[in-house]
Design a protein around this motif. Sequence first.
Motif, mmCIF file in Angstrom:
data_model
loop_
_atom_site.group_PDB
_atom_site.id
_atom_site.type_symbol
_atom_site.label_atom_id
_atom_site.label_comp_id
_atom_site.label_asym_id
_atom_site.label_seq_id
_atom_site.Cartn_x
_atom_site.Cartn_y
_atom_site.Cartn_z
ATOM 1 N N ILE A 306 -11.760 -2.865 8.272
ATOM 2 C CA ILE A 306 -11.024 -1.583 8.082
ATOM 3 C C ILE A 306 -11.975 -0.409 8.046
ATOM 4 O O ILE A 306 -11.226 0.710 7.941
ATOM 5 N N SER A 332 -1.814 -3.183 12.743
ATOM 6 C CA SER A 332 -2.322 -2.975 11.655
ATOM 7 C C SER A 332 -1.491 -2.848 10.463
ATOM 8 O O SER A 332 -0.552 -2.387 10.362
ATOM 9 N N ASP A 335 -1.320 0.652 5.280
ATOM 10 C CA ASP A 335 -2.639 0.896 4.329
ATOM 11 C C ASP A 335 -2.325 0.644 2.829
ATOM 12 O O ASP A 335 -2.931 0.327 1.859
ATOM 13 N N ARG A 339 -4.292 -1.710 0.146
ATOM 14 C CA ARG A 339 -4.593 -1.318 -0.958
ATOM 15 C C ARG A 339 -4.136 -2.056 -2.440
ATOM 16 O O ARG A 339 -4.934 -2.041 -3.384
#
Length: 488
Positions: A306, A332, A335, A339
Motif C-alpha cells: 500500500i 481497494s 483506508d 489503519r
Amino acid sequence: MSDVLKPSRKTPPPEMAAISPPLSPTLKLKKVPKELSPEESSEVPDNYVSYTLRNNKPRDPITWNNIFRELNYLTLFILTVTPAIAIWGLFTVQMQWKTAAFSVFYYFFTGLGVTAGYHRLWAHRCYNASRPLQYFLAAAGTGAVEGSIKWWCRGHRAHHRYTDTELDPYNAHKGFWWSHIGWMLVKPRFKPGTVDISDLSKSPVVRWQHRWYVPLILGMGFGIPTMVPGLLWGDFLGGFVFAGAARLTFVHHSTFCVNSLAHWLGETPFDDKHTPRDHVVTALVTIGEGYHNFHHQFPMDYRNAIKWYQYDPTKWFIWICSRFGLASHLKSFPDNEVRKGQLTMQLKRLRETQDMLEWPVDGEELPVISWQSFQKQSETRPLIAVAGFIHDVASFMDQHPGGRNLLAKNIGKDATAAFFGGVYDHSNAAHNLLAMKRVGALHGGMAHGSEERMIPPSQKLRVARYNEMGSPYNSSTALSDGEGLLGY
C-alpha cells in the motif's frame, strides 16, 4: 353395467383400500438422504472446520509402506524433471545473453499471468478485466504450468477460507517445506474445504483454458520459449533449457514462496491471528506478493503493497492496464479500516511493553489514612501528601535534584500546589517516579476538579483490553477530557 367398482389388482377391496398402497408398474426406491453440510442445511455448527473434520475420515498417514501409493506422480514428474533439465543445461549448454534476457522477460510474463491473473483477478476478483486482457493473462498463466485457473483458484480460495487448518491445502502449521512443495507431492490427507467457484465455471475464458489446458501448457510452457530464441537468433536448445526449463523452475518456486516464505518471514502489522507475514524479501521473489499479512486481511484489494515505495509490480501492472482501459473497478479496502488494523497491532505491542513495566500500587489497594494519622506518622517517617496520595520519600531525600531541604520542609504537609508549579512545575518523569512511592490514600482525596493530577502521565493513555474497562483498577482512575484508556 353396475356402478359399483369390482375389486382388481389396481383397485383393492374397499375394506383394504385404506391400508393398501396403489400398485405401480415401476418400483420406486426411497433414497437415503445424504448428510448435508452446514452450507446445505439450516443448521450452523459452532465451528465449521471442526464439524467438517469430525464428519470426514482422513486418508491413512503416510508411511514407508504406503508412500508409493500416496505420491502424486504427475506433479512429482513436473517438479523434478524440469529443474533436472535446467541443471543439466547449466553445465552443458552455452548461454547467450539474448536468451538470458528473454528468459528474464518470460519469467515476468508468465509470473504476472499467475499473480495478476490467477491470483488477483480470478481467485479474489480484485478488479475487472476486459476480454483481451483475460485471454492474455490466461495464456500467460498457463505458461507457468501450475494447473488450470479453475483448479488453482479452487485451492487458493480454500487456503484463504481455512487458513492454518487441516482444510487449508498448504497449511503453514505443517512446516515450511510442506507448505512450499510437500502438499503437491502427496495426496492430501483431507479433501480441501468447500468453496464457491460458480463464477469461474461460468467464465468463458476459464472454460476455454480448462478445456485446452494440455496443448496450452505445451505451447506456452515450452513451445514459445524454445521457438522465439530459436527462430530469432538460432538458439533452440538454449531457449528450451533456459527460457523453458530454468525459467519454469524459478516461476514455480517463486509462486511456492507465497505459501511458505510469506507465512514464515517478516512481521504482522495488520493482524497476528494467522501466519501470513509481510517482508520485502518475499515481495522480491514473488513479483510483489510478499506483503502477505496485508493480503490475508484485505484479500479483495488489488494491491499487496500500500506504500508507494514497496515492491509490487503486479499492482503497477494492473494500474497501468486500467489507464489503457483494459482493467476497471480496481478494488481497494477503505483506508480507515486498514489503519484500524495497524492501530490494533500497535496497541498490542504497546500492551506487551506495558506489561513488562512496574506500575504504582492501585488506589483501591492502598490503605485509606486520615489527615490526623498522616501527620502523626510523618513524625517518624518522611511522608508527603501530593494529589490525594501519601508518599514515602525516604529513599529519595538525598537524590532530589532541588535538594534535601525542599522535601524536608514538606514532610507531613500537602505539597500538591508546590509539586505542580507553586515551587516547581515538575516533569512527567518526576510525576511517574513520585507515584511509585505511594504508601496510602488520603481520606477525602483531591479537591473536585483536580482529579487529573492523581493520574501519573504514563497512565493517562494506558492500554487496556475491552474486558478491563470496568475493572476496579480503572474505575479508581479519574479521566479528564482528552485522556483515557487505549483499548483493544
